[in-house]
Design a protein around this motif. Structure first.
Motif, PDB file in Angstrom:
ATOM      1  N   ASP A  77      -4.962   0.096 -10.905  1.00 43.25           N
ATOM      2  CA  ASP A  77      -3.327   0.316 -11.421  1.00 43.25           C
ATOM      3  C   ASP A  77      -2.906  -1.036 -11.837  1.00 43.25           C
ATOM      4  O   ASP A  77      -2.013  -0.947 -11.588  1.00 43.25           O
ATOM      5  N   HIS A  82      -2.207  -1.532 -14.852  1.00 40.62           N
ATOM      6  CA  HIS A  82      -0.860  -1.557 -15.506  1.00 40.62           C
ATOM      7  C   HIS A  82      -0.254  -2.636 -16.672  1.00 40.62           C
ATOM      8  O   HIS A  82       0.395  -2.950 -17.127  1.00 40.62           O
ATOM      9  N   ASP A  95      -6.640   2.287 -14.613  1.00 42.05           N
ATOM     10  CA  ASP A  95      -5.513   1.953 -15.392  1.00 42.05           C
ATOM     11  C   ASP A  95      -5.669   0.696 -15.281  1.00 42.05           C
ATOM     12  O   ASP A  95      -4.488  -0.308 -14.398  1.00 42.05           O
ATOM     13  N   HIS A 139      -4.714   6.476 -17.666  1.00 43.61           N
ATOM     14  CA  HIS A 139      -3.589   5.144 -18.747  1.00 43.61           C
ATOM     15  C   HIS A 139      -5.098   5.001 -19.927  1.00 43.61           C
ATOM     16  O   HIS A 139      -4.588   4.630 -20.593  1.00 43.61           O
ATOM     17  N   HIS A 175     -11.325   7.302  -9.990  1.00 46.28           N
ATOM     18  CA  HIS A 175      -9.381   6.533 -10.018  1.00 46.28           C
ATOM     19  C   HIS A 175      -8.269   8.036  -9.214  1.00 46.28           C
ATOM     20  O   HIS A 175      -7.745   7.483  -8.375  1.00 46.28           O
ATOM     21  N   HIS A 210      -4.845   5.847  -8.628  1.00 43.30           N
ATOM     22  CA  HIS A 210      -3.596   6.421  -9.563  1.00 43.30           C
ATOM     23  C   HIS A 210      -2.331   6.482  -8.930  1.00 43.30           C
ATOM     24  O   HIS A 210      -1.216   7.432  -9.798  1.00 43.30           O
ATOM     25  N   HIS A 246      -0.958   4.783  -6.492  1.00 43.89           N
ATOM     26  CA  HIS A 246       0.152   3.892  -6.521  1.00 43.89           C
ATOM     27  C   HIS A 246       0.139   3.145  -5.487  1.00 43.89           C
ATOM     28  O   HIS A 246       1.725   2.868  -4.988  1.00 43.89           O
TER      29      HIS A 246
END
Ligand code: ZN
Length: 246
Positions: free
Chosen positions: A8, A10, A35, A62, A115, A147, A149
């Motif tokens: 993640d 991001h 992600d 994402h 994930h 996934h 976080h």
């Protein structure tokens, strides 16, 4: 082999940079639980790192939406806006790479990577009850996921299910000595958008020779990441939440 485990990211370039600086010299290979993009202002940077350095990677939800592989109908408005911005910002080559990411679980010799969950890439594993019966779904001694976080981990022994210790308060790291004949599910936490009320970037290092797993947190330049998001026109709610870590 010592592996850097991240998830993640991001599109948070500042958080990724801090993680890499903190982990430098401490690993031989990088593993990414998905992600890479979505939410943040630096999707090109996090993709460039993943393309070059992630020896093992799976796609996140994402990554699928930003790459145009799945509908964003179930995203909230801010996430949808960020996904549209990401799609418009990335190069055709990066979008192509996102679409080509494998779905988890990816199974290696001694570990697997997913994930969300090993049985469903979009499932969230948050509480003990979510993982209680999961030992039957694990096909390797250790499974890495992302996934949620949330930096966390579980271990199944003959006695039952136990939570692994992770850094709390101002602690920088927690060491876990992995035991043989034991199953583990490990979430390194989120590099780019932690949601466990600790705004510091999260990651883990796993050494399969010494059997050591380290959960780590590292501060990063949150204000700079937020400024870049605002300048990119991304929703304020997404940049604000970075300082709260939730
Ligand atoms: Zn995510």
């Amino acid at each position: 082999m010592r592996r850097l485990i991240v998830s993640d990211l991001h599109a948070n370039g500042e958080a990724l940079e801090a993680v890499l600086r903190s982990a430098r010299g401490g690993y031989d290979e990088a593993v990414c639980c998905g992600d890479v993009v979505g939410y943040g202002a630096a999707p090109g940077e996090t993709i460039a790192w993943a393309r070059e350095h992630a020896a093992v990677i799976v796609r996140g939800n994402h990554d699928k939406v930003c790459g145009g592989l799945s509908e964003d109908a179930w995203f909230n408005a801010a996430a949808r806006e960020a996904a549209q911005w990401t799609r418009a910002t990335l190069t055709a080559d990066d979008l192509e790479w996102l679409r080509g990411l494998p779905a988890g679980p990816v199974r290696l010799d001694t570990y697997e990577v997913a994930h969300g969950a090993p049985f469903d890439e979009d499932e969230y594993l948050v509480d003990d009850i979510d993982v209680e019966d999961l030992d039957h779904a694990l096909e390797r001694p250790i499974c890495f996921v992302g996934h949620t976080h949330l930096q966390c981990g579980w271990q199944w022994t003959r006695g039952g299910l136990y939570r692994l210790p992770v850094p709390a308060g101002h602690e920088e790291e927690r060491l876990v000595r992995l035991e043989p004949e034991t199953l583990y599910l490990v979430n390194p936490g989120s590099v780019g958008q932690p949601r466990d009320r600790d705004p510091r970037a999260a990651y883990a290092i796993w050494d399969d020779e010494s059997g050591l797993l380290v959960f780590r947190r590292v501060p990063y330049d949150i204000e700079r990441a937020q400024r870049r998001m605002r300048e990119a026109g991304l929703p304020a709610w997404l940049s604000d939440r970075l300082s709260a870590g939730r």
